[in-house]
Write an enzyme that holds these catalytic residues in place. Sequence first.
Site, PDB file in Angstrom:
ATOM      1  CB  SER A   1     -10.736   1.584  -1.956  1.00  0.00           C
ATOM      2  OG  SER A   1     -10.981   1.878  -0.618  1.00  0.00           O
TER       3      SER A   1
ATOM      4  CG  HIS B   1      -2.016   1.001   1.127  1.00  0.00           C
ATOM      5  ND1 HIS B   1      -1.824   2.327   1.416  1.00  0.00           N
ATOM      6  CD2 HIS B   1      -3.299   0.873   0.742  1.00  0.00           C
ATOM      7  CE1 HIS B   1      -2.967   2.976   1.224  1.00  0.00           C
ATOM      8  NE2 HIS B   1      -3.877   2.103   0.816  1.00  0.00           N
TER       9      HIS B   1
ATOM     10  CB  CYS C   1      -7.493   6.850  10.510  1.00  0.00           C
ATOM     11  SG  CYS C   1      -8.860   7.871  10.133  1.00  0.00           S
TER      12      CYS C   1
ATOM     13  CD  GLU D   1      -1.481   4.962   5.699  1.00  0.00           C
ATOM     14  OE1 GLU D   1      -2.645   4.970   5.249  1.00  0.00           O
ATOM     15  OE2 GLU D   1      -1.216   4.651   6.871  1.00  0.00           O
TER      16      GLU D   1
HETATM   17 FE1  F3S Z   1      -6.678  10.280   6.800  1.00  0.00          FE
HETATM   18 FE2  F3S Z   1      -8.107   8.520   8.047  1.00  0.00          FE
HETATM   19 FE3  F3S Z   1      -8.847   9.319   5.749  1.00  0.00          FE
HETATM   20  S1  F3S Z   1      -5.936   8.611   7.956  1.00  0.00           S
HETATM   21  S2  F3S Z   1      -6.975   9.771   4.708  1.00  0.00           S
HETATM   22  S3  F3S Z   1      -8.696  10.552   7.588  1.00  0.00           S
HETATM   23  S4  F3S Z   1      -8.933   7.261   6.491  1.00  0.00           S
END
Ligand code: F3S
Length: 693
Positions: free
Chosen positions: A228, A134, A200, A136
């Site tokens: 995704s 990925h 997140c 990221e």
């Molecule tokens: Fe950032 Fe969470 Fe979206 S890390 S890109 S807010 S899924």
Amino acid sequence: MQIIRAAAAGFCTGVRGALKTVDQALMDIEQKDREGKQRLVFTLGPIVHNRLVVERLTARGVGVVETVEELLSKTGSQLVIRSHGVGPSFFRKAEEYGIQVIDATCPLVRRVQQLAKSLSDDGYRVVIIGDPNHPEVTAVLEWTNGQGMVVANAVEARTILEYPRIGIVSQTTQIESNYLEASSVLLRKGREVRAFNTICPATRERQEAAIALAQTVDAIVVVGGFDSANTRKLVELCSTQGIPVYQVETASQLEPVWFEKVQRVGVTAGASTPEWIIEEVIGKMSEIEQEGMATEELLEKENLSDSPDEGEIVETMEDQLTKEMPDLRTGNVIKGKVILIRDDEVLVDVGGKSEGIVPLKELSVRNITSALEVVKVGDDIEVLVVRAENDEGTMILSKRRADQMKAWEGLEEAFQSGVELAGEVVQVVKGGLLVDVGARGFAPASLIERGYVSNLEKYLGKVLRLRVIDLDRNKNKVVLSQKAILEEEYEEARKELWDTIEAGQHRKGIIRRLTNFGAFVDVGGADGLLHISEMSWTHINHPSEIVQENEEIEVLVLAVDKDKQRISLGLKQIVRSPWENAAEKYQIGQIVTGKVVRTVPFGAFVQIEPGVEGLVHISQLASYRVGRAEDVVNAGDEIPVKILDFKPQEQRMSLSLSKAREEMEAADEQQIVEEYQEAKTGEDNDTDSLTTE
Ligand code: F3S
């Protein structure tokens, strides 16, 4: 049918922020255009994992590039970095090339990058729990100064080595349970471990809302791009709730059949799915529901009408015939019987007076040279209709694909449950092995054994024990690991070993490594040290004189230190000591022959037999006074010695060379006397007989 939307679904703050940045850049261009300075906007990779959003932006003039070099010819262009972020080398390059960068990295992702960097700067080995492919994760990895590594789950976490300091971070879209399992394994891998749950909150919220919804509905639709990661994870999580889960990218992919007999259906969406797509999907689902109700009403009316007339009876019979006909549409899996085998194809009767051909390459996932390796005439098989009819009116079928479809179901189940599979190695390829697990799976070389594997060829044709560690049906990707199973077993054996091992036990072990001072022996879960001095009763120069790597031996556990996890082993103790044997063979007063092994200022050591040495004190070397032992004997001399004292339990023996020589000389003299007397007696007898005559 009730359509219920998840409490949290769709765009997250990071994605929304990135799109806003692109919008701003576009507005900026328009402004510049008016000023006569045309500029262009590009994104590094698709701005979100959603094809429709990207298509809309393309239509507005936003380009996508994969590398910064692609912009070298586009003077004055602006490059927007998406929410996944990039590594430090990217910024250096962009600056070097003079490219204007607009950084739309999600603030939460940037925090992960900063954490990874500062942990790495502080000397921690950074482990990222996430998908190594990925973007990221690859970017965060770059922030670790080349000192980081990625594990996808607890199984992979077990395979990493131990480090003094470990820092743990997570991909922002990880499933929480996966993070917790993997990090609990990593906590045991370092003396000092710092773990940061960097999932997140928006992701967590979406995942929790999706699970809660899935528990109350009959089916669920997940809206989002097939590439995704966070959408895929929503699908994964909903699937654990035992209801049908359908993923769609657009409303047009919805199938009415999914909603038959469904009372309540849920809708959730990944973080890269815009509101307008979610609304379109919900709108289309309502339409399907209306159409379904209308059809039901019509059928009800038909059931209530009078007995069928003749025309209707004919129609019903036709329906019956249709039912018996196989459904030969492309993509369907049907049953058939093998009726003929030719060199390069097989003819299959699929019923309803239809036949189709399975070409040789469509018979098996393996490379076969004859159809007979797979089928024989009369076999009932399942085949997938590849083409209903080709140009010559022949139907093309595939057994391979039908088998693979079935296998995929099993593989998906195995992936979810972690169950062990068996698969034969069919090919050696660069970096690993191709394995037949119904579909073709790939076992990377690093995931075959617990240790390094240098020769992959030896696995060809062998059946491996495997666990599915990564699966992507869309990309036809199955990644397998035998090492994961072996590691788990080793871990269990290790635990059991430390619970049960005690000094004095005999254990079987395998020599893993030789050093100058001994050998490390795997006693089934941990390596113990077999010191060179504990290998043999006789002196040896190197452990290789006694044991070899990979040899299985029996050892005695001499000592165990569970706190420091150290085990000392002995080998010589499990064979009879040469002193024990000597006790049965030698006694005080006996004269034996021995070899001088070394001289010392106070005498000479003499070996009577391997492992049994005695001392000839300097006073016992000769009947006269000896200044230096070397004046009488030298290493290597074979000499007679008399045993003066013998204590086998203390492994001590006192010897005398002078006494042995004295006694031997005395014995020689005695023998000469006896021989003389014998001879004399003979002569006297001869004289007597002559006198008598
Ligand atoms: Fe950032 Fe969470 Fe979206 S890390 S890109 S807010 S899924």
